[in-house]
Design a protein around this motif. Structure first.
Motif, PDB file in Angstrom:
ATOM      1  N   THR A   7      35.769  43.014  41.027  1.00 19.99           N
ATOM      2  CA  THR A   7      35.834  41.671  41.545  1.00 19.99           C
ATOM      3  C   THR A   7      35.375  41.553  43.128  1.00 19.99           C
ATOM      4  O   THR A   7      35.201  42.483  43.804  1.00 19.99           O
ATOM      5  CB  THR A   7      37.443  41.155  41.565  1.00 19.99           C
ATOM      6  OG1 THR A   7      38.071  41.633  42.405  1.00 19.99           O
ATOM      7  CG2 THR A   7      37.901  41.061  40.111  1.00 19.99           C
ATOM      8  N   GLN A   8      35.145  40.284  43.425  1.00 24.89           N
ATOM      9  CA  GLN A   8      34.713  40.197  45.003  1.00 24.89           C
ATOM     10  C   GLN A   8      35.777  40.800  45.933  1.00 24.89           C
ATOM     11  O   GLN A   8      35.324  41.047  46.946  1.00 24.89           O
ATOM     12  CB  GLN A   8      34.515  38.477  44.984  1.00 24.89           C
ATOM     13  CG  GLN A   8      34.061  38.095  46.589  1.00 24.89           C
ATOM     14  CD  GLN A   8      32.952  38.544  46.812  1.00 24.89           C
ATOM     15  OE1 GLN A   8      31.756  38.512  45.879  1.00 24.89           O
ATOM     16  NE2 GLN A   8      32.471  38.822  48.282  1.00 24.89           N
ATOM     17  N   GLN A   9      37.048  40.394  45.701  1.00 17.86           N
ATOM     18  CA  GLN A   9      37.946  40.842  46.551  1.00 17.86           C
ATOM     19  C   GLN A   9      38.177  42.520  46.687  1.00 17.86           C
ATOM     20  O   GLN A   9      38.312  43.040  47.471  1.00 17.86           O
ATOM     21  CB  GLN A   9      39.487  40.167  45.893  1.00 17.86           C
ATOM     22  CG  GLN A   9      39.633  39.076  46.219  1.00 17.86           C
ATOM     23  CD  GLN A   9      38.927  38.091  45.077  1.00 17.86           C
ATOM     24  OE1 GLN A   9      38.663  38.670  44.042  1.00 17.86           O
ATOM     25  NE2 GLN A   9      38.547  36.809  45.485  1.00 17.86           N
ATOM     26  N   GLU A  10      37.633  43.137  45.414  1.00 20.00           N
ATOM     27  CA  GLU A  10      37.695  44.437  45.447  1.00 20.00           C
ATOM     28  C   GLU A  10      36.597  44.980  46.194  1.00 20.00           C
ATOM     29  O   GLU A  10      36.897  46.129  46.839  1.00 20.00           O
ATOM     30  CB  GLU A  10      37.920  44.806  43.873  1.00 20.00           C
ATOM     31  CG  GLU A  10      39.118  45.005  43.125  1.00 20.00           C
ATOM     32  CD  GLU A  10      38.755  45.091  41.943  1.00 20.00           C
ATOM     33  OE1 GLU A  10      39.843  45.839  41.415  1.00 20.00           O
ATOM     34  OE2 GLU A  10      38.040  45.080  41.001  1.00 20.00           O
ATOM     35  N   GLN A  12      35.345  43.629  48.638  1.00 17.96           N
ATOM     36  CA  GLN A  12      35.642  43.476  49.948  1.00 17.96           C
ATOM     37  C   GLN A  12      36.523  44.357  50.508  1.00 17.96           C
ATOM     38  O   GLN A  12      36.708  44.885  51.834  1.00 17.96           O
ATOM     39  CB  GLN A  12      36.272  41.927  50.297  1.00 17.96           C
ATOM     40  CG  GLN A  12      35.448  40.942  50.163  1.00 17.96           C
ATOM     41  CD  GLN A  12      35.951  39.451  50.183  1.00 17.96           C
ATOM     42  OE1 GLN A  12      37.142  39.529  50.130  1.00 17.96           O
ATOM     43  NE2 GLN A  12      35.239  38.421  50.331  1.00 17.96           N
ATOM     44  N   GLN A  13      37.487  44.842  49.846  1.00 16.12           N
ATOM     45  CA  GLN A  13      38.401  45.964  49.959  1.00 16.12           C
ATOM     46  C   GLN A  13      37.837  47.575  50.219  1.00 16.12           C
ATOM     47  O   GLN A  13      38.222  48.119  50.963  1.00 16.12           O
ATOM     48  CB  GLN A  13      39.584  46.127  48.994  1.00 16.12           C
ATOM     49  CG  GLN A  13      40.716  44.908  49.081  1.00 16.12           C
ATOM     50  CD  GLN A  13      41.689  45.026  48.026  1.00 16.12           C
ATOM     51  OE1 GLN A  13      41.222  45.876  47.083  1.00 16.12           O
ATOM     52  NE2 GLN A  13      42.645  44.228  48.153  1.00 16.12           N
ATOM     53  N   ASP A  54      29.456  41.107  49.781  1.00 20.32           N
ATOM     54  CA  ASP A  54      28.775  39.808  49.316  1.00 20.32           C
ATOM     55  C   ASP A  54      27.426  40.222  48.781  1.00 20.32           C
ATOM     56  O   ASP A  54      27.137  39.760  47.568  1.00 20.32           O
ATOM     57  CB  ASP A  54      28.598  38.920  50.517  1.00 20.32           C
ATOM     58  CG  ASP A  54      27.840  39.347  51.432  1.00 20.32           C
ATOM     59  OD1 ASP A  54      27.718  40.750  51.932  1.00 20.32           O
ATOM     60  OD2 ASP A  54      27.274  38.490  52.537  1.00 20.32           O
ATOM     61  N   HIS A  57      28.027  42.193  45.396  1.00 18.05           N
ATOM     62  CA  HIS A  57      28.582  41.396  44.447  1.00 18.05           C
ATOM     63  C   HIS A  57      27.336  40.362  43.831  1.00 18.05           C
ATOM     64  O   HIS A  57      27.224  40.284  42.478  1.00 18.05           O
ATOM     65  CB  HIS A  57      29.680  40.197  44.798  1.00 18.05           C
ATOM     66  CG  HIS A  57      30.378  39.610  43.893  1.00 18.05           C
ATOM     67  ND1 HIS A  57      31.221  40.084  42.946  1.00 18.05           N
ATOM     68  CD2 HIS A  57      30.365  38.292  43.450  1.00 18.05           C
ATOM     69  CE1 HIS A  57      31.794  39.415  42.121  1.00 18.05           C
ATOM     70  NE2 HIS A  57      31.353  38.075  42.323  1.00 18.05           N
TER      71      HIS A  57
END
Length: 114
Positions: A7-10, A12-13, A54, A57
């Motif tokens: 995911t986008q959050q993963e 970013q992590q 970003d 993704h």
């Protein structure tokens, strides 16, 4: 969520972990993902020094949507070269598939091989 797409959050992590100087294995443990997933993600999208969540993704979305559409099932078969009868070829494919399946080959593999 092992097995699904990142995911986008993963992502970013992952970027934050790289910025903190964490090893791929530690980032993977924090995401509950295999280390190979994190490694491939980073290497596919610029490496450890140029990874941007970003951009990664967006690139993943483009890769996921570029699949070509399969021809419809009932589509007319293209003309066969060398004077082959399309119905005879189809009947032979079915017979060969059946022989493969009776010898223990899974159905999908038998169809591909035939």
């Amino acid at each position: 969520m092992p097995g699904g797409r990142l995911t986008q959050q993963e992502r970013q992590q992952i970027a934050l972990g790289l910025a903190d100087g964490l090893a791929y294995a530690e980032i993977a443990r924090r995401l509950d993902r295999p280390t190979s997933t994190v490694t491939r993600e980073v290497m596919r999208n610029g490496g450890p020094t140029a990874y941007r969540a970003d951009l990664a993704h967006r690139a993943a979305e483009r890769r996921a949507h570029r699949r070509r559409q399969a021809a419809p099932r009932g589509a007319e078969a293209p003309p066969q070269a060398y004077g082959r009868d399309p119905e005879a070829v189809r009947a032979y494919e079915e017979t060969l598939t059946t022989v493969f399946m009776q010898s223990g080959t899974p159905q999908m593999m038998a169809r591909v091989m035939a």
